[in-house]
Design a protein around this motif. Sequence first.
Motif, mmCIF file in Angstrom:
data_model
loop_
_atom_site.group_PDB
_atom_site.id
_atom_site.type_symbol
_atom_site.label_atom_id
_atom_site.label_comp_id
_atom_site.label_asym_id
_atom_site.label_seq_id
_atom_site.Cartn_x
_atom_site.Cartn_y
_atom_site.Cartn_z
ATOM 1 N N MET A 1 0.813 -1.210 0.000
ATOM 2 C CA MET A 1 0.000 0.000 0.000
ATOM 3 C C MET A 1 0.848 1.262 0.000
ATOM 4 S SD MET A 1 -2.726 -1.602 -0.215
ATOM 5 C CE MET A 1 -3.761 -0.170 -0.417
ATOM 6 N N ALA A 2 2.086 1.156 0.473
ATOM 7 C CA ALA A 2 2.971 2.323 0.461
ATOM 8 C C ALA A 2 3.284 2.794 -0.952
ATOM 9 C CB ALA A 2 4.272 1.990 1.193
ATOM 10 N N LEU A 3 3.083 1.918 -1.926
ATOM 11 C CA LEU A 3 3.424 2.252 -3.315
ATOM 12 C C LEU A 3 2.249 2.797 -4.116
ATOM 13 C CD1 LEU A 3 5.557 -0.944 -4.147
ATOM 14 C CD2 LEU A 3 6.378 1.262 -3.326
ATOM 15 N N THR B 1 8.309 3.288 1.765
ATOM 16 C CA THR B 1 8.543 1.895 2.156
ATOM 17 C C THR B 1 9.589 1.796 3.260
ATOM 18 O OG1 THR B 1 10.120 1.702 0.313
ATOM 19 C CG2 THR B 1 7.882 0.918 -0.073
ATOM 20 N N GLU B 2 10.600 2.661 3.224
ATOM 21 C CA GLU B 2 11.623 2.628 4.270
ATOM 22 C C GLU B 2 11.027 2.958 5.634
ATOM 23 O OE1 GLU B 2 14.541 5.350 2.837
ATOM 24 O OE2 GLU B 2 15.740 3.785 1.850
ATOM 25 N N LEU B 3 10.167 3.996 5.685
ATOM 26 C CA LEU B 3 9.566 4.377 6.963
ATOM 27 C C LEU B 3 8.614 3.306 7.479
ATOM 28 C CD1 LEU B 3 8.926 8.183 6.387
ATOM 29 C CD2 LEU B 3 10.478 7.158 8.039
ATOM 30 N N LEU B 4 7.880 2.662 6.582
ATOM 31 C CA LEU B 4 6.998 1.583 7.015
ATOM 32 C C LEU B 4 7.785 0.366 7.472
ATOM 33 C CD1 LEU B 4 4.079 1.888 4.464
ATOM 34 C CD2 LEU B 4 3.900 2.031 6.947
ATOM 35 N N LEU C 1 -8.547 -2.020 16.830
ATOM 36 C CA LEU C 1 -8.337 -2.131 15.382
ATOM 37 C C LEU C 1 -9.277 -1.180 14.635
ATOM 38 C CD1 LEU C 1 -7.871 -5.994 15.003
ATOM 39 C CD2 LEU C 1 -6.160 -4.243 14.507
ATOM 40 N N LEU C 2 -10.532 -1.091 15.068
ATOM 41 C CA LEU C 2 -11.481 -0.163 14.441
ATOM 42 C C LEU C 2 -11.015 1.286 14.610
ATOM 43 C CD1 LEU C 2 -14.892 -1.765 15.482
ATOM 44 C CD2 LEU C 2 -13.982 -1.581 13.159
ATOM 45 N N LEU C 3 -10.434 1.593 15.763
ATOM 46 C CA LEU C 3 -9.928 2.945 16.004
ATOM 47 C C LEU C 3 -8.774 3.276 15.067
ATOM 48 C CD1 LEU C 3 -10.120 5.485 17.764
ATOM 49 C CD2 LEU C 3 -8.486 4.404 19.354
ATOM 50 N N ILE C 4 -7.857 2.317 14.880
ATOM 51 C CA ILE C 4 -6.737 2.531 13.952
ATOM 52 C C ILE C 4 -7.256 2.725 12.528
ATOM 53 C CG2 ILE C 4 -4.703 1.448 12.906
ATOM 54 C CD1 ILE C 4 -4.225 0.042 15.599
ATOM 55 N N ILE C 5 -8.245 1.914 12.135
ATOM 56 C CA ILE C 5 -8.844 2.048 10.796
ATOM 57 C C ILE C 5 -9.458 3.432 10.635
ATOM 58 C CG2 ILE C 5 -10.703 1.220 9.293
ATOM 59 C CD1 ILE C 5 -10.243 -1.576 10.547
ATOM 60 N N LEU C 6 -10.236 3.856 11.615
ATOM 61 C CA LEU C 6 -10.936 5.133 11.541
ATOM 62 C C LEU C 6 -9.953 6.300 11.443
ATOM 63 C CD1 LEU C 6 -13.740 6.510 11.688
ATOM 64 C CD2 LEU C 6 -13.409 6.654 14.181
ATOM 65 N N ILE C 7 -8.962 6.315 12.316
ATOM 66 C CA ILE C 7 -7.995 7.422 12.340
ATOM 67 C C ILE C 7 -7.189 7.464 11.042
ATOM 68 C CG2 ILE C 7 -5.901 8.274 13.453
ATOM 69 C CD1 ILE C 7 -7.040 7.256 16.110
ATOM 70 N N GLY D 1 -4.965 0.932 5.785
ATOM 71 C CA GLY D 1 -5.113 2.335 6.152
ATOM 72 C C GLY D 1 -3.785 2.978 6.494
ATOM 73 N N VAL D 2 -2.982 2.296 7.310
ATOM 74 C CA VAL D 2 -1.674 2.839 7.697
ATOM 75 C C VAL D 2 -0.759 2.938 6.468
ATOM 76 C CG1 VAL D 2 0.400 2.428 9.071
ATOM 77 C CG2 VAL D 2 -1.857 1.987 10.058
#
Length: 390
Positions: free
Chosen positions: A204-206, A296-299, A359-365, A280-281
């Motif tokens: 997803m980073a790409l 990609t490096e930061l992830l 997990l829902l909170l991480i998705i939402l944010i 999402g992240v």
Amino acid sequence: MKEFYKLLRWEFKRIFSNSVLCAIFFGAPVLYGILFGYVYQQANVVDLPIVIVDQDNSPLTDKITDAFEDNEGLLVKDRRYNPGNILDEMPVEQYVAVVTLPSGFEADVLQKRYPEVRVDLNMANILNANTASKNIQQVLMSLNAGIEIEGLKKQGLNPAAAKASFESFKINFHKLYNSTGNYLSFMMPGLLGAIMQQIIFLAMALVFSRDFEDGYFRQLVKKDKSSLYLIVLKATPFILFLPFMWLFVGRLFIFFNIEAEIFNFPMLILITLLSLASMGVGMLFSVAIPNQLKATELLMVISTPAFVISGFTWPSLAIPGFINGIAQSIPVTHFLTAFRKVAYLGGDLSHVFPEIKMLLLIILISFIAMAVLLQIKINRARTRHVSRRV
């Protein structure tokens, strides 16, 4: 809708034209899943090399040596009558333990002088040392009990009374959940969860950073000015691919005979939420950092220690609070906690509600932040386009 399908077909073409993305997303789960499965396939550590220094060389020490040789967890690599230069040999031979039976050992046992058996453990590898220690204690305690009972029998007690006299109480350990201590069942699920998070992160980073680099983003904003439209467009191919990737991961559990209840509704919810949270992240980083390499490096910086700080192998209570705080922002931390409850302890959705909520909170944010940031970039790109036309 026709325009969306047209753009979606183009997204598939861009995904498959990116060899790096294909290698990460499709190759990594297959390669690492099979690799780690075979690494831990033996399930238990066996044949750990030990040295017996038999300074007594008596029938009793012969019996002790035989008992060590019969233990499948240990391998008597050498039996000698003086220590020699064991420390010099250690870097080459990698002995896990050195068991020293002192001079006069048998005589001291017979005369109730309680001699000491010295065990030197090689703590360079704690797992091996702990396994060797457990097996050595098992051998020596069994022999110790046997010798005591034989002594009582020689004093005239019948076998049953001798055993009862030696044992003031019995200890019965009943192992629950992974009762065989199978290391494959312990490690493999955590590794696979971390791998799936990592490949989703990197894939997803790409998706947007590549568009920013090669100018395709300017073409996309001409089609639609909504950030939600572009997010759905970019996420759809991966939402279609991921069920097949998770199905392959599930088949690995069957192939390697991993004892875990994973084919159930709570697990379906958990892998869905892990996938969406990781997407999402990853997409947020892709929007925030318009450079494929940097994104990609930061992830990788985030995903590399994720398994270690998740609390899956090392208890969270023993991890400093500020590191635990970082771990709470990483999806796989909550997934692995919930996985253990569902797959091993037989929990249902009510038992994993705290992890589902996180997990829902991480998705939402992550999706809100991504949508806002992407909308800003869309507006800027459209403003530039209009200004050039003027």
